[in-house]
Scaffold this motif. Structure first.
Motif, short mmCIF file in Angstrom:
data_model
loop_
_atom_site.label_atom_id
_atom_site.label_comp_id
_atom_site.label_asym_id
_atom_site.label_seq_id
_atom_site.Cartn_x
_atom_site.Cartn_y
_atom_site.Cartn_z
N LYS A 25 0.46 -1.49 -0.18
CA LYS A 25 -0.12 -0.26 0.02
C LYS A 25 1.28 1.01 0.24
CE LYS A 25 -3.64 -2.13 2.32
NZ LYS A 25 -4.80 -1.80 2.02
N ASP A 26 0.03 2.46 -0.63
CA ASP A 26 1.11 3.45 0.33
C ASP A 26 1.95 3.70 1.07
OD1 ASP A 26 0.14 4.29 -2.79
OD2 ASP A 26 -1.76 5.68 -1.96
N ILE A 27 2.96 4.67 1.38
CA ILE A 27 3.47 4.69 2.32
C ILE A 27 3.11 5.74 3.44
CG2 ILE A 27 5.80 4.59 3.49
CD1 ILE A 27 6.95 3.34 1.07
N LEU A 89 14.29 5.36 1.23
CA LEU A 89 12.91 5.55 -0.05
C LEU A 89 13.59 5.23 -1.21
CD1 LEU A 89 11.16 8.60 1.65
CD2 LEU A 89 11.05 6.71 2.04
N THR A 90 14.77 6.44 -0.87
CA THR A 90 15.18 5.16 -2.67
C THR A 90 15.75 4.40 -3.31
OG1 THR A 90 15.84 7.88 -3.21
CG2 THR A 90 16.60 6.30 -4.90
N LYS A 95 6.68 5.78 -3.38
CA LYS A 95 5.95 7.13 -3.76
C LYS A 95 5.34 7.19 -3.84
CE LYS A 95 8.08 5.93 -9.19
NZ LYS A 95 7.34 5.49 -10.09
N ALA A 96 4.44 8.30 -3.80
CA ALA A 96 3.32 8.96 -2.56
C ALA A 96 3.06 8.53 -1.42
CB ALA A 96 2.15 8.09 -3.25
N VAL A 97 4.51 9.15 -1.11
CA VAL A 97 4.68 9.14 0.16
C VAL A 97 4.42 10.36 1.31
CG1 VAL A 97 6.97 8.48 2.28
CG2 VAL A 97 6.54 7.81 -0.07
N GLY A 118 8.84 11.88 -3.86
CA GLY A 118 8.17 10.77 -3.22
C GLY A 118 6.96 11.10 -2.14
N VAL A 119 7.30 12.95 -2.06
CA VAL A 119 6.48 13.09 -1.03
C VAL A 119 4.87 13.36 -1.10
CG1 VAL A 119 6.26 13.80 1.00
CG2 VAL A 119 8.69 12.99 0.82
#
Length: 270
Positions: A25-27, A89-90, A95-97, A118-119
Protein backbone atom coordinates in the motif's frame (compact mmCIF):
# COMPACT_ATOMS: atom_id res chain seq x y z
CA UNK A 1 4.77 -3.34 18.04
CA UNK A 2 5.44 -6.82 16.77
CA UNK A 3 9.19 -7.45 17.01
CA UNK A 4 8.92 -9.50 13.80
CA UNK A 5 8.17 -6.30 11.93
CA UNK A 6 11.38 -4.53 12.94
CA UNK A 7 14.20 -4.42 10.40
CA UNK A 8 17.57 -2.75 9.80
CA UNK A 9 18.77 -0.52 7.00
CA UNK A 10 22.46 0.29 6.63
CA UNK A 11 22.74 3.95 5.74
CA UNK A 12 25.90 5.86 4.89
CA UNK A 13 26.24 6.89 8.55
CA UNK A 14 25.22 3.69 10.30
CA UNK A 15 22.48 1.16 10.92
CA UNK A 16 18.92 2.45 11.11
CA UNK A 17 16.27 0.39 12.87
CA UNK A 18 12.71 0.67 11.58
CA UNK A 19 9.23 -0.80 11.89
CA UNK A 20 7.63 -1.90 8.61
CA UNK A 21 4.35 -3.81 8.25
CA UNK A 22 5.34 -4.61 4.62
CA UNK A 23 1.85 -4.09 3.18
CA UNK A 24 1.52 -3.44 -0.54
CA UNK A 25 0.00 0.00 0.00
CA UNK A 26 1.04 3.67 -0.05
CA UNK A 27 3.68 4.49 2.56
CA UNK A 28 2.90 6.36 5.77
CA UNK A 29 6.24 7.34 7.33
CA UNK A 30 6.55 8.39 10.98
CA UNK A 31 9.49 10.50 12.18
CA UNK A 32 9.90 11.05 15.92
CA UNK A 33 11.28 14.05 17.78
CA UNK A 34 14.60 14.67 19.48
CA UNK A 35 15.69 11.95 21.96
CA UNK A 36 12.66 9.67 21.62
CA UNK A 37 12.03 6.67 19.33
CA UNK A 38 9.61 5.00 16.93
CA UNK A 39 7.65 3.38 19.81
CA UNK A 40 6.12 6.77 20.62
CA UNK A 41 3.82 6.24 17.61
CA UNK A 42 2.53 2.86 18.77
CA UNK A 43 -1.11 4.03 18.89
CA UNK A 44 -1.12 5.42 15.35
CA UNK A 45 0.39 2.16 14.13
CA UNK A 46 -2.37 0.21 15.86
CA UNK A 47 -5.09 2.41 14.34
CA UNK A 48 -3.73 2.57 10.79
CA UNK A 49 -1.85 -0.70 10.44
CA UNK A 50 -4.26 -2.17 7.88
CA UNK A 51 -4.60 0.97 5.77
CA UNK A 52 -1.00 1.82 4.79
CA UNK A 53 2.45 0.44 4.51
CA UNK A 54 3.57 1.92 7.80
CA UNK A 55 7.22 2.70 8.37
CA UNK A 56 8.43 4.18 11.65
CA UNK A 57 12.14 4.79 11.96
CA UNK A 58 14.61 5.39 14.74
CA UNK A 59 16.85 8.25 13.68
CA UNK A 60 20.60 7.78 14.07
CA UNK A 61 21.61 8.07 17.72
CA UNK A 62 18.09 7.10 18.81
CA UNK A 63 16.25 3.94 19.83
CA UNK A 64 17.39 0.76 18.11
CA UNK A 65 19.50 2.59 15.54
CA UNK A 66 23.26 2.95 15.84
CA UNK A 67 25.08 6.12 16.73
CA UNK A 68 26.49 7.82 13.65
CA UNK A 69 29.75 6.17 12.60
CA UNK A 70 31.38 9.36 11.28
CA UNK A 71 30.75 13.01 10.33
CA UNK A 72 28.74 13.49 13.52
CA UNK A 73 28.40 17.25 13.06
CA UNK A 74 26.46 16.62 9.86
CA UNK A 75 24.88 13.18 10.41
CA UNK A 76 22.98 14.49 13.46
CA UNK A 77 21.49 17.50 11.66
CA UNK A 78 18.11 17.76 9.93
CA UNK A 79 19.94 17.52 6.60
CA UNK A 80 21.91 14.46 7.72
CA UNK A 81 18.82 12.67 9.00
CA UNK A 82 17.04 13.54 5.76
CA UNK A 83 19.91 12.19 3.66
CA UNK A 84 19.54 8.80 5.34
CA UNK A 85 15.76 8.73 4.92
CA UNK A 86 16.04 9.71 1.26
CA UNK A 87 18.62 6.95 0.81
CA UNK A 88 16.16 4.55 2.44
CA UNK A 89 13.12 5.64 0.39
CA UNK A 90 15.12 5.63 -2.84
CA UNK A 91 16.13 2.03 -2.21
CA UNK A 92 12.45 1.05 -2.29
CA UNK A 93 11.56 3.42 -5.13
CA UNK A 94 8.97 4.85 -2.74
CA UNK A 95 6.28 7.05 -4.27
CA UNK A 96 3.16 8.77 -2.90
CA UNK A 97 4.70 8.91 0.59
CA UNK A 98 2.79 10.59 3.41
CA UNK A 99 5.05 11.80 6.22
CA UNK A 100 4.07 12.50 9.83
CA UNK A 101 6.79 14.34 11.71
CA UNK A 102 6.63 15.33 15.35
CA UNK A 103 8.68 18.24 16.75
CA UNK A 104 12.17 17.89 15.20
CA UNK A 105 10.62 15.21 13.00
CA UNK A 106 8.45 17.96 11.52
CA UNK A 107 11.56 19.85 10.43
CA UNK A 108 12.83 16.67 8.78
CA UNK A 109 9.44 16.20 7.06
CA UNK A 110 9.72 19.68 5.54
CA UNK A 111 13.23 18.92 4.32
CA UNK A 112 11.91 15.72 2.70
CA UNK A 113 9.05 17.62 1.05
CA UNK A 114 11.57 19.87 -0.66
CA UNK A 115 14.15 17.22 -1.52
CA UNK A 116 12.29 13.97 -2.20
CA UNK A 117 9.84 14.01 -5.10
CA UNK A 118 7.96 10.95 -3.81
CA UNK A 119 6.48 12.88 -0.87
CA UNK A 120 2.83 13.74 -1.53
CA UNK A 121 1.76 15.10 1.89
CA UNK A 122 3.29 16.02 5.22
CA UNK A 123 1.69 16.45 8.62
CA UNK A 124 3.88 18.41 11.02
CA UNK A 125 2.99 18.09 14.68
CA UNK A 126 4.25 20.74 17.13
CA UNK A 127 6.72 22.23 14.66
CA UNK A 128 6.65 25.75 13.19
CA UNK A 129 7.96 26.56 9.69
CA UNK A 130 10.55 29.23 10.45
CA UNK A 131 12.37 31.25 7.82
CA UNK A 132 16.10 30.63 7.67
CA UNK A 133 16.27 33.47 5.15
CA UNK A 134 14.65 36.00 7.50
CA UNK A 135 16.20 34.50 10.64
CA UNK A 136 12.89 34.66 12.48
CA UNK A 137 13.33 31.75 14.90
CA UNK A 138 12.47 33.88 17.93
CA UNK A 139 9.23 35.02 16.32
CA UNK A 140 8.12 31.47 15.59
CA UNK A 141 9.15 29.72 18.83
CA UNK A 142 8.94 30.51 22.53
CA UNK A 143 12.28 30.10 24.25
CA UNK A 144 11.99 29.23 27.93
CA UNK A 145 13.25 26.74 30.51
CA UNK A 146 11.26 23.95 28.82
CA UNK A 147 13.31 24.34 25.65
CA UNK A 148 16.58 24.18 27.62
CA UNK A 149 15.61 20.90 29.26
CA UNK A 150 15.98 18.91 26.03
CA UNK A 151 19.69 19.49 25.44
CA UNK A 152 21.31 17.95 28.51
CA UNK A 153 23.94 15.37 27.67
CA UNK A 154 22.88 12.87 30.35
CA UNK A 155 19.62 12.26 32.23
CA UNK A 156 18.57 10.24 35.23
CA UNK A 157 15.46 8.07 34.93
CA UNK A 158 13.35 10.65 36.81
CA UNK A 159 14.72 13.50 34.68
CA UNK A 160 13.80 11.59 31.52
CA UNK A 161 10.23 11.12 32.77
CA UNK A 162 10.01 14.82 33.65
CA UNK A 163 11.36 15.89 30.27
CA UNK A 164 8.93 13.63 28.41
CA UNK A 165 6.08 14.95 30.54
CA UNK A 166 6.94 18.53 29.60
CA UNK A 167 7.03 17.37 25.98
CA UNK A 168 3.49 16.03 26.28
CA UNK A 169 4.28 12.31 26.65
CA UNK A 170 2.41 11.38 29.83
CA UNK A 171 0.33 8.38 30.99
CA UNK A 172 -3.43 8.94 30.81
CA UNK A 173 -6.66 7.06 30.12
CA UNK A 174 -5.37 6.17 26.64
CA UNK A 175 -1.68 5.51 27.34
CA UNK A 176 -0.67 3.30 30.24
CA UNK A 177 2.71 3.70 31.90
CA UNK A 178 3.63 0.33 30.40
CA UNK A 179 3.31 1.88 26.93
CA UNK A 180 5.52 4.81 27.92
CA UNK A 181 8.33 2.68 29.31
CA UNK A 182 9.88 1.90 25.87
CA UNK A 183 9.88 5.65 25.15
CA UNK A 184 11.61 6.36 28.46
CA UNK A 185 14.20 3.70 27.63
CA UNK A 186 14.67 5.30 24.22
CA UNK A 187 15.12 8.72 25.80
CA UNK A 188 17.81 7.41 28.15
CA UNK A 189 19.50 5.56 25.28
CA UNK A 190 19.64 8.65 23.02
CA UNK A 191 23.21 9.73 22.36
CA UNK A 192 24.16 12.80 24.40
CA UNK A 193 26.46 14.23 21.71
CA UNK A 194 23.65 13.79 19.18
CA UNK A 195 21.31 15.81 21.41
CA UNK A 196 23.65 18.76 21.49
CA UNK A 197 24.50 18.65 17.78
CA UNK A 198 20.88 18.25 16.64
CA UNK A 199 19.61 21.12 18.76
CA UNK A 200 22.50 23.37 17.72
CA UNK A 201 21.86 22.59 14.06
CA UNK A 202 18.25 23.69 14.38
CA UNK A 203 19.37 26.97 15.94
CA UNK A 204 21.90 27.54 13.15
CA UNK A 205 19.08 27.46 10.56
CA UNK A 206 20.91 25.68 7.76
CA UNK A 207 19.45 23.66 4.90
CA UNK A 208 15.99 24.01 3.38
CA UNK A 209 14.23 27.11 4.73
CA UNK A 210 10.96 25.71 6.17
CA UNK A 211 8.74 28.79 5.80
CA UNK A 212 9.54 29.31 2.15
CA UNK A 213 9.23 25.58 1.40
CA UNK A 214 5.80 25.36 3.02
CA UNK A 215 4.59 28.57 1.37
CA UNK A 216 5.55 27.13 -2.01
CA UNK A 217 3.86 23.76 -1.41
CA UNK A 218 1.21 24.59 1.19
CA UNK A 219 -1.39 22.34 -0.47
CA UNK A 220 0.79 19.40 0.62
CA UNK A 221 1.14 20.53 4.26
CA UNK A 222 -1.01 20.34 7.37
CA UNK A 223 0.28 21.87 10.62
CA UNK A 224 -1.03 20.53 13.93
CA UNK A 225 -0.43 22.52 17.10
CA UNK A 226 -1.69 22.47 20.67
CA UNK A 227 -2.99 25.69 22.22
CA UNK A 228 -1.08 24.76 25.39
CA UNK A 229 2.22 24.07 23.64
CA UNK A 230 4.91 25.88 25.69
CA UNK A 231 7.32 26.08 22.73
CA UNK A 232 5.16 27.31 19.82
CA UNK A 233 4.14 30.91 19.10
CA UNK A 234 0.62 30.32 17.80
CA UNK A 235 0.27 33.97 16.77
CA UNK A 236 3.01 33.35 14.22
CA UNK A 237 1.14 30.37 12.77
CA UNK A 238 -2.13 32.30 12.63
CA UNK A 239 -0.40 35.14 10.80
CA UNK A 240 1.39 33.06 8.18
CA UNK A 241 -0.30 29.66 7.96
CA UNK A 242 -3.86 30.00 9.30
CA UNK A 243 -5.31 28.17 6.28
CA UNK A 244 -3.27 24.99 6.84
CA UNK A 245 -3.07 24.98 10.66
CA UNK A 246 -5.28 22.98 13.02
CA UNK A 247 -5.21 24.20 16.64
CA UNK A 248 -6.16 21.76 19.39
CA UNK A 249 -7.38 23.69 22.46
CA UNK A 250 -6.63 21.06 25.10
CA UNK A 251 -3.32 19.80 23.73
CA UNK A 252 0.32 20.62 24.41
CA UNK A 253 3.42 19.57 22.49
CA UNK A 254 2.20 16.24 21.10
CA UNK A 255 -1.08 16.21 19.20
CA UNK A 256 -0.66 12.59 18.15
CA UNK A 257 -0.36 11.56 21.80
CA UNK A 258 -3.27 13.60 23.15
CA UNK A 259 -5.52 12.83 20.18
CA UNK A 260 -4.50 9.42 18.79
CA UNK A 261 -7.33 9.23 16.23
CA UNK A 262 -6.63 12.68 14.76
CA UNK A 263 -4.35 11.46 11.98
CA UNK A 264 -6.78 8.73 10.92
CA UNK A 265 -9.54 11.35 10.69
CA UNK A 266 -7.34 13.73 8.68
CA UNK A 267 -6.28 11.00 6.29
CA UNK A 268 -9.90 10.00 5.72
CA UNK A 269 -10.73 13.59 4.76
CA UNK A 270 -8.13 13.66 1.98
Amino acid sequence: MNIKNVFNFYSRYGKICYYDNKLDKDILLFIHGLSVCKEVFYKQIELLNNDFRIIAIDLLGHGGSENASHDFDYAYTVQGYSDCIIEFLTLFGAKAVTVYGWSMGGSIAIELLERYSGVKKIYIDSCTPVSYIQGNMRKAYLFNKVARLIIKKFYTYDEAIDCLKKGGIVPNHTHSFQKIEPVIEGFLRANGNMREISFASLMEMKGVSPKECVEKQREKVKILVGAKDPRINIKYLKKHFADITEIYPKSGHAIFWDNPSTLKQLLEQN
